[in-house]
Design a protein around this motif. Structure first.
Motif, PDB file in Angstrom:
ATOM      1  N   PHE A 142      -1.613  -6.082   1.482  1.00 55.84           N
ATOM      2  CA  PHE A 142      -1.995  -4.717   1.847  1.00 55.84           C
ATOM      3  C   PHE A 142      -1.218  -4.289   3.077  1.00 55.84           C
ATOM      4  O   PHE A 142      -1.214  -4.974   4.096  1.00 55.84           O
ATOM      5  N   ASN A 192       2.170   2.816 -11.251  1.00 51.43           N
ATOM      6  CA  ASN A 192       2.714   2.147 -10.069  1.00 51.43           C
ATOM      7  C   ASN A 192       1.774   1.076  -9.512  1.00 51.43           C
ATOM      8  O   ASN A 192       2.065   0.472  -8.480  1.00 51.43           O
ATOM      9  N   SER A 193       0.654   0.852 -10.184  1.00 51.65           N
ATOM     10  CA  SER A 193      -0.304  -0.132  -9.683  1.00 51.65           C
ATOM     11  C   SER A 193       0.264  -1.544  -9.747  1.00 51.65           C
ATOM     12  O   SER A 193       0.980  -1.896 -10.689  1.00 51.65           O
ATOM     13  N   ASN A 208       0.982  -3.903  -2.144  1.00 52.83           N
ATOM     14  CA  ASN A 208       2.350  -4.103  -2.599  1.00 52.83           C
ATOM     15  C   ASN A 208       2.458  -5.447  -3.314  1.00 52.83           C
ATOM     16  O   ASN A 208       1.707  -6.378  -3.014  1.00 52.83           O
ATOM     17  N   TYR A 266      -1.675   0.715   1.274  1.00 53.53           N
ATOM     18  CA  TYR A 266      -1.452   0.424  -0.134  1.00 53.53           C
ATOM     19  C   TYR A 266      -1.232  -1.072  -0.357  1.00 53.53           C
ATOM     20  O   TYR A 266      -0.805  -1.787   0.549  1.00 53.53           O
ATOM     21  N   VAL A 279      -9.584  -0.039  -4.684  1.00 50.56           N
ATOM     22  CA  VAL A 279      -8.125   0.056  -4.782  1.00 50.56           C
ATOM     23  C   VAL A 279      -7.643   0.023  -6.234  1.00 50.56           C
ATOM     24  O   VAL A 279      -6.474   0.297  -6.494  1.00 50.56           O
TER      25      VAL A 279
END
Length: 298
Positions: free
Chosen positions: A206, A162-163, A212, A210, A153
């Motif tokens: 998760f 945006n990670s 968050n 994705y 990930v």
């Protein structure tokens, strides 16, 4: 029926043995590259391809460039190619689930740091980036077990804006159960110059494929000491630090400070600061405003 059962048991045992052997082989290859990586320096000279355990075919990627001199390559090119091999081998280790065959903490060579969550789903490995400057950056690799498979990930050099993960990785992962499911509290730090230290913490989860971010806090200072502490029995996150020019001489429990708020014409008195955040079932909220105590100068 007994014969079928016996054959089935033998087949399962054979496959299990083969999987275990494959997992161990992947770890051994990774450790071999980690040992090579330990010998490299960004300030080094040339490295012979044999010392890097590279084949002449692998050197072809640098053909026609300034990185190769006869059978040797420049230090930064050597670091780059070994980092790439380590990254690919880490992918292999997790794809074939070596992490479930062995305790990686006891199996990996000492120059890579490995931590994992209590539920064994989130894994972070960090390695010195050998960038050569005063910023002691790390390479961070993060894997997550989605259903029955491990997915990568995050990787530092694949970082996107945006990670939710910090590029320098973490030194602790705490698992927190919430009304929305499992969340992970990640704490890390990095030395950004000779006497500059950046400490950070994030709460992530998760969802829908994705990760968050629910909460994050960071502090910069001149102090080497750890500044962020988590007490899992009380779901309490504490921050302690002293003010200086990096944090604009102000105590703050907000995410950012503003240098415009500082009046440098006044006699600045450094302070000891603390913040207390408590997990409310969804996120961490500030329950004790930043306290201040003037540090008396001797």
């Amino acid at each position: 029926m007994k014969l079928f059962s016996l054959l089935f048991i033998c087949l399962v045992s054979t496959l299990s043995f083969a999987q275990s052997k494959l997992a161990k082989t992947a770890i051994n290859k990774l450790n071999e590259q980690l040992k090579v990586y330990e010998t490299l320096s960004p300030h080094g000279d040339l490295y012979h391809y044999k010392d890097l355990k590279l084949s002449k075919i692998e050197l072809l990627v640098f053909e026609g460039t300034d990185e190769v001199v006869n059978d040797s390559i420049e230090s930064y090119a050597a670091i780059s190619i070994i980092q790439d091999k380590i990254s690919k081998l880490l992918n292999t280790v997790f794809i074939i689930k070596s992490v479930e065959e062995f305790n990686l903490k006891n199996q990996l060579y000492s120059n890579i740091n490995y931590i994992k969550s209590e539920d064994n789903k989130l894994h972070n490995l960090t390695l010195h980036a050998k960038s050569g400057g005063s910023y002691q950056s790390s390479l961070s690799y993060i894997y997550y077990k989605k259903n029955e498979e491990y997915i990568k990930v995050f990787e530092t050099y694949d970082e996107d804006e945006n990670s939710v993960f910090n590029a320098d990785g973490y030194y602790s992962i705490d698992t927190i159960s919430s009304r929305e499911g499992t969340k992970y509290l990640l704490i890390g730090s990095v030395r950004t110059c000779g006497m500059c230290f950046y400490d950070y913490v994030s709460l992530v989860y998760f969802k829908d494929g994705y990760f968050n971010q629910e909460f994050n806090f960071s502090v910069e200072s001149r102090s080497y000491d750890s500044k962020i502490f988590y007490n899992p029995s009380e779901f309490a996150l504490s921050v302690f630090y002293e003010t200086d020019d990096l944090n604009y001489h102000e105590c703050s429990c907000k995410e950012t400070n503003n240098e415009e708020d500082v009046d440098y014409e006044e006699d600045i008195k450094e302070k000891q600061c603390s913040c207390l955040f408590i997990f409310n079932g969804l996120t961490f909220e500030l329950t004790n405003q930043c306290s201040e105590a003037v540090i008396e100068k001797e």
